[in-house]
Write an enzyme that holds these catalytic residues in place. Sequence first.
Site, PDB file in Angstrom:
ATOM      1  N   TYR A  99      12.017 -27.439  19.064  1.00 28.07           N
ATOM      2  CA  TYR A  99      10.670 -27.248  19.615  1.00 28.07           C
ATOM      3  C   TYR A  99       9.729 -26.725  18.539  1.00 28.07           C
ATOM      4  CZ  TYR A  99       6.843 -25.090  22.197  1.00 28.07           C
ATOM      5  OH  TYR A  99       5.597 -24.709  22.629  1.00 28.07           O
ATOM      6  N   ALA A 100      10.149 -25.663  17.841  1.00 24.86           N
ATOM      7  CA  ALA A 100       9.305 -25.093  16.795  1.00 24.86           C
ATOM      8  C   ALA A 100       9.063 -26.093  15.679  1.00 24.86           C
ATOM      9  CB  ALA A 100       9.955 -23.825  16.251  1.00 24.86           C
TER      10      ALA A 100
END
Length: 288
Positions: A99-100
């Site tokens: 996600y990051a």
Amino acid sequence: MVVSGGVQGCLIECSAQWWDQHMSTRTEQVMCVQTPEFTRHAERSEHPAGSIQRRAHDWLQPTFRPRLLYASCASSPVSSPSCTSGVDEDSPLAPQSPYARTKAVCEEMFADIAVVGPRVLSLRYFNPIGADPKLRTGLQLKRPSHTLGVLIQAHEEGRPFPVTGTDGLTRDGSGIRDYVHVWDLTAAHIAAIERFDSILVGTKRSIAINLGTGSGTTVRELCAAFNDVVSTPLVTIDTDRRPGDVTGSYTKSDRAAELLGWTPKLSLEDGIRSALDWMPVRDKLLKD
């Protein structure tokens, strides 16, 4: 404005409500899109083998706006090993989760596009919690997978909440995150829209601004705050760190205070309380 699909509905809807009231005659000034739209465009792009920057540029060009606000993520920068100083906008980018990583890639992509396209302001933050204080909107998921959501579910089911990993280099050994009330984040987005032209002036085409508490919250502290809000205390148990777990970090917000005039106003307990209050309202309004 580019809003991630993962940002809470409260942030999106409250920003939109403000926009309708105050900026409806100025919609030519800011680009408003959501990440899923870009994803769909990339899949059907006429340049399937081309760079993601080229595909994004092709998508933005037909509805060009000179200003673009991107909801990014503060978990892309890496904190110091001791987690005592937090991260700032100059910390190296080294995302620790898929996600990051998507956030970091998009942030760098938009910075590249800003050289010849719209100016880009990226707002970075970790973990939105809470709901609209008037309970008009909030998190849409019935069983959210973030820490507070799992904690609430454990409390509802009367089972212990596992504190996974207690040997981290934090003040109490448990993992640390930066929980910011969604209402404070809404205020930051509004300030970014209002101050956009005073922040990105001259040859300055893009900038990132961190939004956080400046100290973060450990898992143990989150559990203690939760017990300060509820009438029946939550029981916790210490367990081993799971594969892939990271100690975490928190973000400084000196630049946000300077450029946006923003600091968080609502407490961790406020976020927990509004999240709890929103859940029964959500169940009445939304069908799963």
